[in-house]
Write a protein that holds these residues in place. Structure first.
Motif, PDB file in Angstrom:
ATOM      1  N   ASP A 386       2.674   3.794  23.844  1.00 36.90           N
ATOM      2  CA  ASP A 386       2.495   4.861  22.908  1.00 36.90           C
ATOM      3  C   ASP A 386       3.366   4.899  21.575  1.00 36.90           C
ATOM      4  OD1 ASP A 386       1.181   6.072  25.136  1.00 36.90           O
ATOM      5  OD2 ASP A 386       2.849   6.973  26.022  1.00 36.90           O
ATOM      6  N   ALA A 387       2.503   5.383  20.918  1.00 31.60           N
ATOM      7  CA  ALA A 387       3.371   5.527  19.303  1.00 31.60           C
ATOM      8  C   ALA A 387       3.352   7.040  18.891  1.00 31.60           C
ATOM      9  CB  ALA A 387       2.562   4.591  18.412  1.00 31.60           C
ATOM     10  N   VAL A 388       4.072   7.383  17.847  1.00 32.55           N
ATOM     11  CA  VAL A 388       4.177   8.651  17.550  1.00 32.55           C
ATOM     12  C   VAL A 388       3.975   8.467  15.998  1.00 32.55           C
ATOM     13  CG1 VAL A 388       5.785  10.541  17.244  1.00 32.55           C
ATOM     14  CG2 VAL A 388       6.002   9.226  19.342  1.00 32.55           C
ATOM     15  N   PHE A 389       3.316   9.758  15.672  1.00 33.83           N
ATOM     16  CA  PHE A 389       2.814   9.947  14.223  1.00 33.83           C
ATOM     17  C   PHE A 389       4.086  10.053  13.369  1.00 33.83           C
ATOM     18  CE2 PHE A 389       1.706  12.911  10.507  1.00 33.83           C
ATOM     19  CZ  PHE A 389       1.078  12.038   9.772  1.00 33.83           C
ATOM     20  N   ARG A 390       4.507   9.262  12.259  1.00 30.81           N
ATOM     21  CA  ARG A 390       5.429   9.188  11.533  1.00 30.81           C
ATOM     22  C   ARG A 390       5.289  10.371  10.413  1.00 30.81           C
ATOM     23  NH1 ARG A 390       9.118  10.195   7.195  1.00 30.81           N
ATOM     24  NH2 ARG A 390       9.463   8.310   6.055  1.00 30.81           N
ATOM     25  N   ALA A 391       5.605  11.807  10.732  1.00 28.36           N
ATOM     26  CA  ALA A 391       5.433  12.901  10.088  1.00 28.36           C
ATOM     27  C   ALA A 391       6.418  13.005   8.873  1.00 28.36           C
ATOM     28  CB  ALA A 391       5.966  14.347  10.800  1.00 28.36           C
ATOM     29  N   ALA A 493       1.461   1.185  14.748  1.00 23.60           N
ATOM     30  CA  ALA A 493       2.309   1.273  15.858  1.00 23.60           C
ATOM     31  C   ALA A 493       3.573   2.129  15.393  1.00 23.60           C
ATOM     32  CB  ALA A 493       2.597  -0.316  16.567  1.00 23.60           C
ATOM     33  N   HIS A 494       3.916   2.045  14.011  1.00 23.07           N
ATOM     34  CA  HIS A 494       5.154   2.796  13.666  1.00 23.07           C
ATOM     35  C   HIS A 494       4.815   4.028  13.487  1.00 23.07           C
ATOM     36  CE1 HIS A 494       9.138   1.301  12.846  1.00 23.07           C
ATOM     37  NE2 HIS A 494       9.232   2.110  12.166  1.00 23.07           N
ATOM     38  N   GLY A 495       3.466   4.572  13.426  1.00 23.41           N
ATOM     39  CA  GLY A 495       3.135   6.148  12.984  1.00 23.41           C
ATOM     40  C   GLY A 495       2.739   5.962  11.790  1.00 23.41           C
ATOM     41  N   VAL A 496       2.432   5.121  11.248  1.00 21.08           N
ATOM     42  CA  VAL A 496       2.203   4.971   9.690  1.00 21.08           C
ATOM     43  C   VAL A 496       0.608   4.649   9.412  1.00 21.08           C
ATOM     44  CG1 VAL A 496       2.616   4.302   7.339  1.00 21.08           C
ATOM     45  CG2 VAL A 496       4.465   4.649   9.016  1.00 21.08           C
ATOM     46  N   PRO A 497      -0.159   5.451   8.740  1.00 26.51           N
ATOM     47  CA  PRO A 497      -1.558   4.996   8.414  1.00 26.51           C
ATOM     48  C   PRO A 497      -1.780   3.908   7.494  1.00 26.51           C
ATOM     49  CG  PRO A 497      -1.158   7.170   7.322  1.00 26.51           C
ATOM     50  CD  PRO A 497      -0.005   6.847   8.511  1.00 26.51           C
ATOM     51  N   VAL A 498      -2.753   3.353   7.517  1.00 29.98           N
ATOM     52  CA  VAL A 498      -3.104   2.086   6.685  1.00 29.98           C
ATOM     53  C   VAL A 498      -4.530   2.431   5.871  1.00 29.98           C
ATOM     54  CG1 VAL A 498      -3.598  -0.272   6.409  1.00 29.98           C
ATOM     55  CG2 VAL A 498      -2.014   0.792   8.420  1.00 29.98           C
ATOM     56  N   ILE A 499      -4.384   2.160   4.366  1.00 29.54           N
ATOM     57  CA  ILE A 499      -5.445   2.058   3.546  1.00 29.54           C
ATOM     58  C   ILE A 499      -5.483   0.525   3.069  1.00 29.54           C
ATOM     59  CG2 ILE A 499      -6.415   2.880   1.381  1.00 29.54           C
ATOM     60  CD1 ILE A 499      -4.792   5.408   1.761  1.00 29.54           C
ATOM     61  N   SER A 500      -6.957   0.057   3.084  1.00 31.00           N
ATOM     62  CA  SER A 500      -6.996  -1.338   2.861  1.00 31.00           C
ATOM     63  C   SER A 500      -8.124  -1.614   2.117  1.00 31.00           C
ATOM     64  CB  SER A 500      -6.947  -2.069   4.180  1.00 31.00           C
ATOM     65  OG  SER A 500      -7.135  -3.564   4.108  1.00 31.00           O
TER      66      SER A 500
END
Length: 572
Positions: A386-391, A493-500
């Motif tokens: 489980d991972a938690v969104f990094r708000a 996994a750290h809750g951070v979205p990625v743009i690539s």
């Protein structure tokens, strides 16, 4: 004259103090020591190489000083004849005696294996001091007028340079979509072949009671996702009760040679080119290893020297498991996956880290699917838990992060240009550029030239990645070329979205809405356009992360590379 890095007199560690396997003894067992752990491992690796190449012989070792531009000279052709402009400042000489047993062979074959370089008892080595690690890794500049023009464009207009480089790579496009003809090793020794004047001499039998071992070919001992996985295989080989014999074939100061995963391994870090001493069809280094150790398997991680010789290993030890692990199809002609396909007749298992690369192996290169194993690297640094969104906290400045080596492949200049565009558009953002490498100084100069020193936080690889991800709201992957980045998996996994950029297997995780073209100027513009809507829209940012997290969990639900390899090597 360039300044010397090593000022003090250097001597070598007594044999009884060595913490890694050695195939030699010092003629004077009381020889003193003033070497760091890194320096010692490089020197012992070089001496192991030359001991294997000269069984039972006494060798006179000459050590030379160097500058930050002088990478270690450990095994290359100049170490035999001393014909190098770098061998100007000798700092010490000593004798070693090889403890490797002599192979009884026909006299003419013995002569053929040693006639080119190895007959002399002298060896000429340079082990760079730890002082070189304080500077950016030196990479020789391209000479001549074209090289000068390229350097000028690269420094003044880096994205224009990238575009020109992309145009030059178009000539390789067909290789990426066309099956390569696998190598026919035996045909090279027939009339008209590259080695028609040579003969294939398979390795002799292994000595009775020899230690069980696995040969592992690495690119180098430097920072990288591929290297993390390679070191993990070294650890798993050792845990299986086998001796890892680790060969590298890329010039480097080898800053990671002291990693704990390498403890107890037999290390042979090459300096290139190591060619003339390796007689085609005889392969004196490998035949000595196969005789001295009971080699139970071979694993290749981006090591061209070993790719070129797996056919001889397969001929010498029929049925031996030979595993290749690849990550990325290079736009400049296919890269190591193409080398893997060329050697496919000798490779028993092709391990790949993404579904996209698995499809390239089977659909384009026509390698049978039962010889291709897709096992992701997620278990290496990321667990499918489980991972938690990094708000974003109230009042927190929006932070955009880049994590990777300062290298051409990672395109940090594209990230900087994206940051400049966003700043000019009026966004008040914080940027983190995290990583070190050969382009570090150049990157710092670009940041200063763009007036972004106050906006971009520079961090070296000494800072934990988790620390940067704790502060980031989006990770940007600006690479020109990739496989499937570990930083992408870690960020999600750290809750951070990625743009690539749309490179390699990034599309296996990143949705189309967060992918941009890889071409430099277009990438910088489109990355800025993709980041901007997320700055003040937490719902959109979380929605992107949830899509990526779902794809990541699906990928990581499959058997991990570590789990698969542990089972594989356990059967050896």
């Amino acid at each position: 004259m360039r300044p010397s890095i090593r000022k003090q007199t250097v001597s070598v560690t007594p044999l009884q103090a060595l913490d890694q396997p050695a195939l030699f003894r010092f003629e004077d067992p009381q020889t003193g020591a003033n070497l760091s752990e890194r320096e010692r491992r490089l020197l012992v690796g070089a001496l192991n190489f030359h001991a294997l190449m000269a069984p039972q012989r006494t060798l006179r070792i000459h050590l030379y000083d160097g500058s930050v531009e002088t990478t270690p000279r450990l095994t290359d052709d100049s170490t035999f004849d001393g014909l190098s402009r770098n061998n100007r400042h000798r700092i010490e000489s000593f004798d070693i005696v090889s403890s490797v047993s002599v192979e009884e062979r026909e006299p003419e074959l013995t002569e053929a294996a040693s006639a080119r370089l190895v007959a002399s008892p002298a060896r000429h080595l340079h082990v760079s001091s730890d002082g070189v690690l304080d500077s950016d890794p030196y990479r020789p500049q391209r000479p001549g007028l074209i090289g000068g023009i390229a350097r000028s464009v690269k420094s003044r207009a880096p994205l224009l340079y990238d575009d020109a480089r992309d145009l030059s790579l178009l000539r390789f496009r067909r290789k990426l979509t066309t099956a390569i003809e696998p190598r026919d090793y035996e045909a090279e020794f027939r009339r008209g072949g590259a080695h028609e004047d040579e003969v294939i001499v398979p390795a002799g039998p292994t000595l009775e009671g020899a230690q069980k071992a696995v040969i592992i070919g690495l690119h180098w001992f430097e920072l990288g996702g591929a290297e993390l996985w390679a070191f993990e295989t070294v650890r798993l080989v050792r845990e299986a009760g086998l001796l890892p014999i680790v060969l590298t074939n890329r010039d480097s100061h080898q800053p990671w040679v002291t990693r704990p995963e390498l403890d107890g391994a037999l290390l042979i870090p090459f300096s290139e080119p190591t060619v003339q001493s390796q007689t085609a069809g005889v392969e004196p280094l490998l035949r000595s290893l196969l005789r001295t150790f009971d080699v139970r398997g071979v694993v290749i991680h981006h090591n061209q020297w070993l790719y070129d010789r797996v056919a001889w290993i397969a001929a010498s030890r029929p049925g031996i498991p030979i595993i290749d692990s690849t990550h990325i199809v290079e736009y400049s002609g296919g890269g190591y996956p193409l080398s893997s396909a060329i050697a496919s007749k000798s490779i028993t298992t092709h391990h790949v880290i993404s579904p996209s690369l698995a499809r390239w192996m089977t659909d384009v290169q026509r390698i049978p699917a039962d010889r291709v194993v897709m096992a992701p690297l997620g278990g290496l640094t990321v667990k499918p838990k489980d991972a938690v969104f990094r708000a974003r906290a109230a009042g927190e400045q929006f932070t955009v992060a880049f994590i990777g080596r300062m290298a051409r492949q990672k395109a940090p200049e594209v990230f900087i240009t994206m940051a400049r565009r966003l700043k000019r558009q009026g966004y008040s953002l914080r940027f983190i550029l995290h990583g070190g490498g050969e382009l570090s100084s150049w990157v710092d100069d670009i940041i200063e030239a763009e007036g972004l020193t106050a906006d971009i936080v520079r961090r070296t690889s000494d800072t934990p990645v988790a620390e940067t991800l704790d502060e980031a709201h989006v990770l940007v992957v600006s690479s020109h070329n990739e496989g499937l980045t570990l930083t992408t998996l870690e960020a999600i996994a750290h809750g951070v979205p990625v743009i690539s950029t749309d490179v390699g297997a990034q599309s296996d995780i990143i949705p189309a809405s967060a992918l941009v073209p890889r071409h430099a100027r277009l990438a910088a513009r489109r990355l800025a356009e993709a980041v901007a809507p997320l700055v003040d829209d937490e719902e959109a940012r979380e929605a992107l992360w949830r899509k990526e997290r779902k794809a990541e969990k699906k990928l990581l639900s499959q058997q991990s590379a570590s789990s698969w390899f542990k089972e594989e090597v356990g059967s050896w």
